[in-house]
Design an enzyme around this catalytic site. Sequence first.
Site, short mmCIF file in Angstrom:
data_model
loop_
_atom_site.label_atom_id
_atom_site.label_comp_id
_atom_site.label_asym_id
_atom_site.label_seq_id
_atom_site.Cartn_x
_atom_site.Cartn_y
_atom_site.Cartn_z
N ALA A 30 110.74 82.22 48.32
CA ALA A 30 110.47 80.79 48.12
C ALA A 30 109.15 80.59 47.39
O ALA A 30 109.04 79.73 46.50
CB ALA A 30 110.46 80.07 49.46
N ASP A 31 108.13 81.34 47.75
CA ASP A 31 106.86 81.27 47.04
C ASP A 31 107.03 81.63 45.57
O ASP A 31 106.47 80.98 44.68
CB ASP A 31 105.85 82.23 47.68
N THR A 32 107.77 82.69 45.32
CA THR A 32 107.96 83.16 43.95
C THR A 32 108.72 82.14 43.11
O THR A 32 108.32 81.83 41.98
CB THR A 32 108.71 84.51 43.96
#
Length: 397
Positions: free
Chosen positions: A170-172
């Site tokens: 999700a961060d990426t």
Amino acid sequence: MKPLKSFSVLDLTNVLAGPFCCHQLVHLGAEVIKIEVPGRGDLARQLGADPELNEKGMGVSFLAQNSGKRSLTLNLKHPAGCEIFFRLVEQADVVVENFRPGVMERLGLGFEKLKEINPRIVYCAISGFGQDGPMKDSPAYDQIIQGLSGVMSVTGNGESGPLRVGFPLADTIGGLTAAMGITASLSNPEREAVFIDVSMLEATMASMGWVISNYLMAGVDPMRMGNENFTSAPSGTFQTYCGVLNIAANKQEQFEILCNLLKREDLLHHPDFKTRELRKINREFLKTELETELKKNDAKFWSELLNKAGVPAGEVLAVPDALELDQIQQREFLETFCDVPGICRSLQVVKTGLQLNGKTLTVDRPPPRLGEDTVEILKECGYKEDTIEKLQAEEVI
């Protein structure tokens, strides 16, 4: 070729989504000034699998995505720190931050203030849930987003239960979405100030188009299927004599080639496997039959044989083995820095996943030590040495 070489970015972000966004921008040629809290800097400086590097404030998590950036320490809670930031904004093209919604406004550094200073500023705010809505103030970490988005609900199999993807997905995706929004905004030669609101939750769900559409349009409730492909069969992982093999025989002709290579022409005429839909229904039975033959040789052998014949296949590799692939080595995917200041050793990090005109994007400097460029940047902004010394004494920088 550096398409963003004429643009400058102020990176106020921490840990992953924001720094990963700016990792893309700096490789595309932008000048990225990483603005960090004096004394401690980006939390990622203390994160990673090497305790010695964490102690030095050069943790692996930081090193992974901060090459090419300059580091400026700045106390944004101090009026003099805000004044320095405003000077930087005057000359910058982009500001990227991943604080909780409202933090920059409380500091007096919000979008409305910054666009008064620079009417062409591209302001990108990355947060877990976006700048409005009932969840906007909720804390957001990658695993929380993976769970709320539905990603975990479709990862794993019936026995394993919901599983997180094995890296910060999700961060990426949030970082990539932000980089896309920024580069699109910069492409407008007549741009006015723009506010980019990136929700990690929405960005992650946007990447789940097929799964979500199957539910919205076909009424199919997404489910965990392990390593099986819900669109086709045989398509998934198969056990060989040595190693696990991915096969994606999604087309009828690929299925026929596969059966012929395995000398299992009988499967082509089996009533349970005659059509794509029948093969999906009877995928476990088909997998058992195919593995009977695949276990007669190893994954490498079958991968080479199947690919040569036109059936997509590949070994399931561990990360160290993936890095040793000739494909990765020849395309210069890894960046090497020698004798990096702050860690006193050589460093290898990944670049980006694209090339321009046949050239791999690269940067010319390793990840910076905390505040490494503070004095130089302030001098570029017109500050004199005595003023800089005073700012240091007052812990503004």
